[in-house]
Structure formats: C-alpha cells, structure tokens
Write a protein that holds these residues in place. Sequence first.
Motif, short mmCIF file in Angstrom:
data_model
loop_
_atom_site.label_atom_id
_atom_site.label_comp_id
_atom_site.label_asym_id
_atom_site.label_seq_id
_atom_site.Cartn_x
_atom_site.Cartn_y
_atom_site.Cartn_z
N LEU A 147 -20.42 33.76 -38.62
CA LEU A 147 -19.52 32.91 -39.42
C LEU A 147 -18.14 32.85 -38.77
CD1 LEU A 147 -20.62 33.93 -43.02
CD2 LEU A 147 -21.29 31.91 -41.72
N SER A 148 -18.16 32.65 -37.46
CA SER A 148 -16.93 32.58 -36.67
C SER A 148 -16.69 31.15 -36.22
CB SER A 148 -17.07 33.48 -35.44
OG SER A 148 -16.01 33.26 -34.55
N SER A 149 -15.48 30.67 -36.40
CA SER A 149 -15.12 29.32 -35.98
C SER A 149 -14.42 29.31 -34.63
CB SER A 149 -14.22 28.67 -37.03
OG SER A 149 -14.92 28.52 -38.23
N SER A 150 -14.52 30.39 -33.90
CA SER A 150 -13.85 30.48 -32.61
C SER A 150 -14.45 29.48 -31.63
CB SER A 150 -13.98 31.89 -32.04
OG SER A 150 -13.44 31.94 -30.75
N GLN A 151 -13.58 28.76 -30.94
CA GLN A 151 -14.04 27.82 -29.94
C GLN A 151 -14.54 28.55 -28.70
OE1 GLN A 151 -10.99 25.10 -28.67
NE2 GLN A 151 -12.49 23.49 -28.33
N MET A 152 -14.00 29.73 -28.47
CA MET A 152 -14.34 30.50 -27.28
C MET A 152 -15.43 31.53 -27.63
SD MET A 152 -11.45 32.33 -24.93
CE MET A 152 -10.17 31.20 -25.40
N SER A 153 -16.37 31.69 -26.71
CA SER A 153 -17.43 32.68 -26.94
C SER A 153 -16.85 34.10 -26.80
CB SER A 153 -18.56 32.49 -25.93
OG SER A 153 -18.16 32.91 -24.65
N TYR A 154 -17.54 35.06 -27.37
CA TYR A 154 -17.10 36.45 -27.26
C TYR A 154 -17.17 36.92 -25.81
CZ TYR A 154 -16.47 37.34 -32.20
OH TYR A 154 -15.99 37.32 -33.48
N ARG A 155 -18.15 36.41 -25.04
CA ARG A 155 -18.23 36.79 -23.64
C ARG A 155 -17.01 36.30 -22.87
NH1 ARG A 155 -22.85 33.81 -22.86
NH2 ARG A 155 -22.29 33.59 -20.67
N GLU A 156 -16.63 35.06 -23.11
CA GLU A 156 -15.45 34.52 -22.43
C GLU A 156 -14.20 35.29 -22.84
OE1 GLU A 156 -13.00 30.33 -21.77
OE2 GLU A 156 -14.76 30.33 -23.06
N MET A 157 -14.07 35.56 -24.15
CA MET A 157 -12.91 36.31 -24.62
C MET A 157 -12.86 37.70 -24.00
SD MET A 157 -12.39 35.46 -28.67
CE MET A 157 -14.09 35.34 -29.21
N ALA A 158 -14.02 38.35 -23.89
CA ALA A 158 -14.07 39.70 -23.32
C ALA A 158 -13.59 39.69 -21.87
CB ALA A 158 -15.48 40.27 -23.43
N LEU A 159 -14.11 38.74 -21.08
CA LEU A 159 -13.70 38.66 -19.68
C LEU A 159 -12.21 38.35 -19.53
CD1 LEU A 159 -16.75 36.74 -18.15
CD2 LEU A 159 -16.18 39.17 -17.86
N LEU A 160 -11.71 37.42 -20.34
CA LEU A 160 -10.29 37.09 -20.30
C LEU A 160 -9.43 38.30 -20.68
CD1 LEU A 160 -10.40 33.55 -21.90
CD2 LEU A 160 -9.60 34.08 -19.58
N ASN A 161 -9.87 39.03 -21.69
CA ASN A 161 -9.12 40.21 -22.11
C ASN A 161 -9.16 41.32 -21.05
OD1 ASN A 161 -8.02 39.46 -24.65
ND2 ASN A 161 -10.06 39.60 -25.54
N ILE A 162 -10.29 41.48 -20.39
CA ILE A 162 -10.38 42.47 -19.30
C ILE A 162 -9.40 42.08 -18.19
CG2 ILE A 162 -11.86 43.39 -17.46
CD1 ILE A 162 -14.24 43.04 -19.48
N ALA A 163 -9.39 40.81 -17.84
CA ALA A 163 -8.47 40.34 -16.80
C ALA A 163 -7.03 40.57 -17.21
CB ALA A 163 -8.72 38.85 -16.52
N PHE A 164 -6.70 40.24 -18.46
CA PHE A 164 -5.34 40.44 -18.96
C PHE A 164 -4.95 41.91 -18.91
CE2 PHE A 164 -2.51 41.57 -22.46
CZ PHE A 164 -1.41 40.79 -22.15
N CYS A 165 -5.85 42.79 -19.35
CA CYS A 165 -5.56 44.24 -19.35
C CYS A 165 -5.31 44.73 -17.93
CB CYS A 165 -6.69 45.02 -20.01
SG CYS A 165 -6.80 44.80 -21.80
N HIS A 166 -6.12 44.27 -16.98
CA HIS A 166 -5.91 44.68 -15.59
C HIS A 166 -4.54 44.21 -15.10
CE1 HIS A 166 -9.47 46.80 -14.34
NE2 HIS A 166 -10.25 45.87 -14.88
N SER A 167 -4.13 43.03 -15.50
CA SER A 167 -2.81 42.54 -15.07
C SER A 167 -1.69 43.39 -15.67
CB SER A 167 -2.62 41.07 -15.45
OG SER A 167 -2.43 40.92 -16.84
#
Length: 162
Positions: free
Chosen positions: A102-122
């Motif tokens: 029941l999530s209205s997120s446009q972005m998939s959880y996989r995409e969000m996870a990868l983006l967040n990993i990249a952000f954390c590394h930065s």
Amino acid sequence: MSSKVPTVRQTNWISIVPHLLIMGTIIFIWHQINPEKAFLYGAITYLLLSMSLRHLIPKDHRNGIKKNNSENFEAAIIDFKKSYTYFKKHEWIDKYRFVTLLSSSQMSYREMALLNIAFCHSQIGNGEKSKDYYEKVLQEFPDSRLAKSALRMLHAMENKAE
C-alpha cells in the motif's frame, strides 16, 4: 556534514486508485457486518493494514533511513544492502508495491536502496564507491533522475578539483 539529511519522496499519484478500491472493498465488507459504523471501521482497518505492511516488510529499509537520518552512514549502508537483497529476491513485492505494501512511492525500494547506499558512501568520503552505486542505479533504472543528477554533481566536483 549537514545537520539535516535530505529526504526525497516522489509519489505515483495513479497508484492512489488501487488504494481507494482496497479501502472501498474493506468498507463494503464492514458494511455487511455493521452498516452504521462501516466507514469508521473500514478506515481503521485500512490504516492498520497499511501501517502493518509498511512496517513489517521493508523493515531493513526503515532501519537504514533511521540510521541515515542520525548520520550513522556505515550502519545504514548495511541495512540498505539488506533491503536491496530482499526486494531483488522478491521483485514482485516491489513491482506491485502499491498493492502489496500500500505504498504510493514512484520509486521502487530497490532503486531507493541503491540511491541511499550511494548517498551514504558520499557522506563518509568514499566518492568512488558512491559513483559506482549511482552508475549501478542507472544500469537497473536508466530513467533515475536522482542518480543522473548525483553523477553530474560528482563529475563537476572531480573536474573542479583537477
């Protein structure tokens, strides 16, 4: 480091339609049981169902967000990797998240996870790994505007440093 970590939420507005249908179905069922309080019970049932699904299934993602917000980036990376692995293994949950979570997120959880990993590394100063993860996002999700923007920013910083 900033005191507030940026959060981006993109909503897929068309996914609201299945949510309304699910809520309508729940209210209809309650109407068969108790017509006077069908709307109240239906709304409460939908709310409990929605909260339960979003808290039980993507728990690693939620933990990663909490750690990210408290600037514990190394620990957040571990949780986001677990989240990515889970949703990679169960792609159908992520693909149909508007019904399964029941999530209205446009972005998939996989995409969000990868983006967040990249952000954390930065944030921990690991620019190369950050860039690698943003590139991985674009391999799996070629239309990711966040990954494209982040890579442009990283390239601009590299060019400025030279």
